[in-house]
Design a protein around this motif. Sequence first.
Motif, PDB file in Angstrom:
ATOM      1  N   LEU A 185       6.057   8.777   1.791  1.00  0.00           N
ATOM      2  CA  LEU A 185       6.260   7.475   1.168  1.00  0.00           C
ATOM      3  C   LEU A 185       5.594   7.388  -0.200  1.00  0.00           C
ATOM      4  CD1 LEU A 185       7.290   4.556   1.287  1.00  0.00           C
ATOM      5  CD2 LEU A 185       5.177   3.950   2.485  1.00  0.00           C
TER       6      LEU A 185
ATOM      7  N   VAL B 224       8.378   9.096  -2.514  1.00  0.00           N
ATOM      8  CA  VAL B 224       9.220   7.950  -2.886  1.00  0.00           C
ATOM      9  C   VAL B 224       8.597   7.151  -4.026  1.00  0.00           C
ATOM     10  CG1 VAL B 224      10.262   5.801  -2.061  1.00  0.00           C
ATOM     11  CG2 VAL B 224      10.160   7.798  -0.556  1.00  0.00           C
ATOM     12  N   LEU B 225       7.301   6.893  -3.953  1.00  0.00           N
ATOM     13  CA  LEU B 225       6.645   6.058  -4.969  1.00  0.00           C
ATOM     14  C   LEU B 225       6.021   6.868  -6.097  1.00  0.00           C
ATOM     15  CD1 LEU B 225       4.937   3.412  -2.650  1.00  0.00           C
ATOM     16  CD2 LEU B 225       7.159   3.298  -3.788  1.00  0.00           C
TER      17      LEU B 225
ATOM     18  N   GLU C 222      11.152   1.756 -12.321  1.00  0.00           N
ATOM     19  CA  GLU C 222      11.431   2.542 -11.116  1.00  0.00           C
ATOM     20  C   GLU C 222      10.516   2.108  -9.966  1.00  0.00           C
ATOM     21  OE1 GLU C 222      12.734   6.944 -12.367  1.00  0.00           O
ATOM     22  OE2 GLU C 222      10.819   6.326 -13.237  1.00  0.00           O
TER      23      GLU C 222
ATOM     24  N   ALA D  31      11.630   0.455  -6.326  1.00  0.00           N
ATOM     25  CA  ALA D  31      11.263   1.039  -5.033  1.00  0.00           C
ATOM     26  C   ALA D  31      10.543   0.028  -4.157  1.00  0.00           C
ATOM     27  CB  ALA D  31      10.394   2.267  -5.253  1.00  0.00           C
ATOM     28  N   VAL D  32       9.701  -0.792  -4.778  1.00  0.00           N
ATOM     29  CA  VAL D  32       8.938  -1.773  -4.012  1.00  0.00           C
ATOM     30  C   VAL D  32       9.824  -2.917  -3.535  1.00  0.00           C
ATOM     31  CG1 VAL D  32       7.088  -3.471  -4.158  1.00  0.00           C
ATOM     32  CG2 VAL D  32       6.770  -1.201  -5.141  1.00  0.00           C
TER      33      VAL D  32
ATOM     34  N   ASP E 210      13.093  -2.802  -2.854  1.00  0.00           N
ATOM     35  CA  ASP E 210      14.025  -2.360  -1.812  1.00  0.00           C
ATOM     36  C   ASP E 210      13.254  -1.584  -0.745  1.00  0.00           C
ATOM     37  OD1 ASP E 210      16.175  -1.716  -0.282  1.00  0.00           O
ATOM     38  OD2 ASP E 210      17.297  -0.676  -1.860  1.00  0.00           O
ATOM     39  N   ILE E 211      12.472  -2.317   0.042  1.00  0.00           N
ATOM     40  CA  ILE E 211      11.585  -1.677   1.018  1.00  0.00           C
ATOM     41  C   ILE E 211      12.357  -0.892   2.086  1.00  0.00           C
ATOM     42  CG2 ILE E 211       9.881  -2.122   2.841  1.00  0.00           C
ATOM     43  CD1 ILE E 211       8.774  -4.354   1.117  1.00  0.00           C
TER      44      ILE E 211
ATOM     45  N   SER F  34      13.379   2.446   0.702  1.00  0.00           N
ATOM     46  CA  SER F  34      12.224   3.321   0.469  1.00  0.00           C
ATOM     47  C   SER F  34      11.721   3.921   1.777  1.00  0.00           C
ATOM     48  CB  SER F  34      11.109   2.527  -0.223  1.00  0.00           C
ATOM     49  OG  SER F  34      11.522   2.081  -1.499  1.00  0.00           O
TER      50      SER F  34
ATOM     51  N   ALA G 232      14.134   6.616   2.971  1.00  0.00           N
ATOM     52  CA  ALA G 232      13.973   7.846   2.194  1.00  0.00           C
ATOM     53  C   ALA G 232      12.715   8.595   2.618  1.00  0.00           C
ATOM     54  CB  ALA G 232      13.925   7.514   0.702  1.00  0.00           C
ATOM     55  N   ALA G 233      11.637   7.846   2.859  1.00  0.00           N
ATOM     56  CA  ALA G 233      10.385   8.471   3.290  1.00  0.00           C
ATOM     57  C   ALA G 233      10.540   9.122   4.655  1.00  0.00           C
ATOM     58  CB  ALA G 233       9.261   7.440   3.319  1.00  0.00           C
TER      59      ALA G 233
END
Length: 502
Positions: free
Chosen positions: A17, A21-22, A70, A74-75, A77-78, A81, A84-85
């Motif tokens: 995550l 992702v972040l 960016e 990402a934050v 659209d929890i 995210s 993806a994680a």
Amino acid sequence: LVLTSRCEAEARGEAALLAGVLGAKPLIQKKEGPKRVRNLYSAMAGNPDIDFDENGWFMAYCGSSLGPEEMLGAVQDIPASIKAAEGLAEVAAAADVADRKDGKSSAVFWGILDLKYDPTASQVDRVKVLETGDGRSSKFSGYGAAIKESFEKEQKLEETIKCAVLTENKKLTHDTVLDCGYAHLRPRQYLFPKVYTPDLADQVRAALSSGSRHAAAASSTLVPAAQAASGEEAAKTSGTTPSQSSGCCVLKLCNRTRGAGVVPVPFGELDGVLRELLQPPEHIDPWLSRQPSDWAWKVASGSFEEQLRHWWSNECPAFLVEELCLSAPTEQDGRSFDGTMRVGFSLHRESREKLPEGWLETPDGPVYVGDDIAEVAANDARRAGGAKETPKIRPWDDDRRYLDLFRAGSFSLRLQWLGGYWKLPLEDTGSGDLRGKIVSVAKQGTAPVLGSHLHDVYASLGDMVALLFNTGNHSLSHNSLNRKYAEFPEFGAFVCSRLAAS
């Protein structure tokens, strides 16, 4: 940002995550990604033999490679995210599995723990181990079937350790857990002679009322009447304990499994129940002749009449009294149950006669001399003015290095968890049948356990299981058992006879 986790799976998820992702930048890096570091100040002091350890792993991050837009996307659209994680974590987990050796792993024992679990309780009180057992003779139905299948598929038993007397005797299990330093994982338990006296119920109530949990757990095996009486007076002035507030205790036979002989009793009915359980018919032959020939087929499973037969036919000279412990309610089909969690495990023998690269054995113990052993040895030889054989480092394929310098004994047992599930009782928590809603039986049904709850249980248990079954740490010889139960020689003789027969 520094984060801790209690297992590799949680650490992988955090790394996926944050870094994946972040775009968080890890301060500790290796080729394949952010490095997860064992925490020496964790609950188990960074023990590399423990796969689940509260605050056992940590990762450090500083800054992010993502730009402000960016990062904001990402934050915001929890769900995306997190998805993806999860994908990245699955890839990392698959890579870890691929790195493992092929073939079945050799185990010296595999077994089960039955326990009560309440995640809302304190760390010390949330897990209470009721008993342990041999996996070969344990039942795994419903959601538990996967545990046995997993063991049979991936592992095999070789050079098994002898621990039958430990798993079959609840008192010996209890005392050994206490000797390992894990008294907080056990309900308070007391041993009484299987002889009815008019003041026995008072002794039982006083024993459960006296002192704190840990003081009571460490008290003597046999509770004398004088000690029980003083405990009862102390309880009157100190208030109630958790057991008193529930108004119940649990009577058990030392060497019976699968719920046989387990009798939960309200304190108000204790004297009458003990009188029946501990006083079989005086003239047994006439009594047997009066019993219906089809009694065994018609008696209700789990009924008090069935428990009476278990108690009257039991050969052990003592019985157990435990405080009543409950789990957090498990919901199934709109009903709430006080379930018992069963977790499976396997134990693997590991030799501790080798040192990691860079260390030498000396009269003062292991000493670190550096990476180039040959050069160090040559310098030592020159300084000594004579030839000296170059020390040969034994093969070493284990990256868990530092703790091997401090392990006691020539071998240790490495624990591997196999999974867990809930066993449910016949009755829900709203039933008036006390035994029916407390004693779990798999035939009523099973339920899955949340992964986070399993991880919590594993971390709470620490290295208790490995210590419990490591006979190098505690002796199960006849002499040691006789000394342990010197205050109750009849019980000591019984345990020794079982050891001789096992």
